[in-house]
Write a protein that holds these residues in place. Sequence first.
Motif, short mmCIF file in Angstrom:
data_model
loop_
_atom_site.label_atom_id
_atom_site.label_comp_id
_atom_site.label_asym_id
_atom_site.label_seq_id
_atom_site.Cartn_x
_atom_site.Cartn_y
_atom_site.Cartn_z
N LYS B 54 0.85 -1.20 0.00
CA LYS B 54 0.00 0.00 0.00
C LYS B 54 0.88 1.24 0.00
O LYS B 54 1.93 1.25 0.62
CB LYS B 54 -0.90 -0.03 1.24
CG LYS B 54 -1.62 1.25 1.53
CD LYS B 54 -3.04 1.01 1.97
CE LYS B 54 -3.71 2.33 2.39
NZ LYS B 54 -4.01 3.19 1.26
N VAL B 55 0.41 2.24 -0.70
CA VAL B 55 1.17 3.49 -0.77
C VAL B 55 0.56 4.52 0.19
O VAL B 55 -0.64 4.75 0.17
CB VAL B 55 1.14 4.06 -2.21
CG1 VAL B 55 1.84 5.40 -2.28
CG2 VAL B 55 1.79 3.07 -3.16
N THR B 56 1.41 5.09 1.02
CA THR B 56 0.92 6.10 1.96
C THR B 56 0.88 7.47 1.29
O THR B 56 -0.12 8.17 1.34
CB THR B 56 1.87 6.17 3.18
OG1 THR B 56 1.93 4.87 3.76
CG2 THR B 56 1.37 7.15 4.20
N ASP B 221 -5.15 6.47 -6.01
CA ASP B 221 -4.87 5.83 -4.73
C ASP B 221 -5.53 4.45 -4.61
O ASP B 221 -6.71 4.30 -4.89
CB ASP B 221 -5.37 6.72 -3.60
CG ASP B 221 -4.92 6.19 -2.26
OD1 ASP B 221 -3.75 6.37 -1.94
OD2 ASP B 221 -5.75 5.56 -1.58
N GLY B 222 -4.73 3.47 -4.20
CA GLY B 222 -5.24 2.13 -3.99
C GLY B 222 -5.57 1.38 -5.25
O GLY B 222 -5.99 0.23 -5.21
#
Lengths: 342, 538
Positions: B54-56, B221-222
């Motif tokens: 996952k990317v913060t 995102d996601g």
Amino acid sequence: MAASGGSLARYTALRLLLIIPMVFILSTIVFLLLRVAPGDPVSATVGGRLSEAALDERRAALGLDRPLIVQYLEYLGDVATLNFGQTITDNRPIIDIVQEHGGATLTLAVAAFVVALVLGIPLGLIAGRHRDTPGDLGIRVFGIITYAAPVFYWGLLFQLFFAGYLGWFPVGGSASPVTIFEVPDVTHILLLDAIIAGNTEAITDVLMHLVLPALTLGLLLSGIFIRLVRVNVLQSLKGDYIEAARARGIRETQVMRSHAFRNALVPVITVIGLQIALLLSGAILTEATFNWPGIGNELVQYINNRDYAAVQGIITMFAVVVVVVSILIDIINAVIDPRVRY
Amino acid sequence: MNRRRGLLAAASAGVLIASLAACGGDGNGGDGGDGGEGGESGLGAPWILGTTDKVTTLDPAGAYDLGSWTLMYNMYQTLLTIPAGENEPQGDAAESCEYSDPQTFTCTLKDGLAFSNGNELTSSDVKFSLERNIAIADPNGASGLLASITAEDGGVDPDAIETPDDKTVTFNLNRPDTTFQFVLTTNASAIVDEDTFPEDALASNTEAVGSGPFSMDQYEDGQQAVLTANPEYDGPKAPQSERVFISYYQQPAQLKQAVENGDIDVAWRSLSPTDINDLQGSDSVDVLEGEGSEIRYWTWQLGTPVGEQKAVRQAAAELIDRQAIAENAYAGTVDPLYSLVPPGFPGQVDAFQEKYGETNVDEARKILEDAGVNTPVNLTMGYTPSHYGPNAVDEASEFARQLEDSDLFNVQIKSAEWTQYQDLYKEGAYDVFQLGWFPDFLDADNYLSPFLVDGGFYANNYSNENVNQLVQEEQATSDPEEREKVIEELQQTVAEDVPVIPSWVGKNVAVAGPGMSGVEETLDPAFIFRLWTVSKEG
């Protein structure tokens, strides 16, 4: 609700006012439940890598070391001003999450509803019309299974069979990466954006990705509609007006179509409103199963990370949607059905 | 393993005082590429990487997770970098770097560096990037890695970074720290554009501008990231493809199905051992393995009546069969680990192998008898099913079985969800509990200092003044040979005291579809997925 008085406007105003305590109670429950659960956003994300002192520093930076009542009052203040804040674990405004992912959830919900109605209503009518026949039995069993089986169970079966074994549909996602890249983001609803762009290849791609998630979630709801419509048809068939129609020599098909079926469908409108909550909860599981980029999928991740702000914000949004839709249905019912007193 | 050991040992020579030569800079050197043109012609077809990471955020000041760092390693430059297959830092944005003493580190930038927006990259950008990371101190960020240039109050130390001219950066460290050069290879030190990034707040993902081989074209995102070859980049990391898509998945099962179905070209992190085994039998994909750096270990809580007994800890170290754990719990997808430091690092020794050898029940019994410990020892073992993958329970069961088969232990296995687990193991709910570690940077120190100084981050009540002293020594010693000796001694002390029992080291695994090349090249302990090495036919 007294039989004697009030107007539709008063009834509507009262119903709308009810939104405030409903959202307040729900927000409070969500706030408390999240705090009762063990752990916090810091331990969930960077626990196991930092010393206790470093973890405490991060908690302090996020304000998690303040008294619960202070955090609660601040949260209520934010909700009252419709400021849902930003997530703790990745610093995203909640409103952005809703904006970016709401379109995908809406697409899935609408498609699932279409599936549910297309499957549920005809099957319910057939089952009611042909009561206690093998067809009725089969449809009832189908209805019970689709309602009772967990939504992720169907999802996984469909993935294995239609995507894995037959290869007819993609495993998950809302579209292929190239489609997502090429279709300009105008409305945050990919299907709509593809239509606006007039990109038929992209439209086909999005629809192909939509089939299995919509079918999975739609089946869940179709079970409810089958049972509801069937019961209503049976009730209608016992009605005096049906008897009268038959006595007047009207053809059986017309009795069914114009009298039995039409009356049996009225309660469905009410039930549609009630199913919004089920639809949204089912959407969370469906999105997680199919990697569907909706709000539900985000919610699952934030729950895993104990991201209080994100979970509170998203659930409050969900709650507002459910409450508003329910009240709208109440109002519509009051308008179209004179038996509803207001 | 031998190949890597050789590589790393060779790389360790001159690690401290030596100048760090840049790996090129003419745009023609890197990775067998056909030049750093970054244009349409001559580059491979677009390809898709799938991952469950996952990317913060895309801002280096706001992330401390591999998902975000994978994108950053491809978008930003750091002063130093770890080339594939090595662990010695080499120049990335820096032409050269050197320690003039253990507290002063100076780097000279390469000529002609520019961000993807065309802005020039100067020493001022480097200073800005690091100081802003410290100033923001985001709870999700990695500013803690910059402790050696942080003021005592946790803020920016104005004298820590000097930029006498546009190409020179001098770091005045607040303590002797020979690991600082490794910190400069991480995204805690990624260089951002001072004209684009806010000074005291995180940048939005659309503002993320770097000078690395790729620039971010789209980030959903996601869902997915789309990286395009950066035309301004003229260095050794010349991309082999014009465009790379990264698709994000929630579950390993979805990732496996996607690569099997051909929806993605490469699957990297994280497939379960069962999935990997299953895919190894597939004709449509290749399972590729490289050396890893992720470790698992069993930590003793010295605050419990059982854990405080050294004889009990040593007896368990005599009984553990790591090969059986690797085979039975992980289907052979991991390697046994006989020291806190995985093989390949300078100074690494298989200390537990040397001290305890193979599983020996008689020796374990003798240790307990000599110490007057009554057997069987009632032992509480802890693990979490929600942080270290679905096979954690298998490992716990296997280790417990090994202990109980000796008739010297009665093991009660307990588990808790991750966030609760952390409180429980610190409170002493388990005598021994499972944990894992993924290094911040590739130096032996990162496998020692976080664990051994006064109970480590897991607060297991282990404290040994000699160990504390040795950790300080290895961090301050500038002589490579001397440092290796200290690191060896530290590992041997751990094997003697047994505050932890190392269990296994993972591999870096990717699954590639047809027509992919260059994937294996990036699978090394650094766990940097170097998108620029990979290309797709067609």
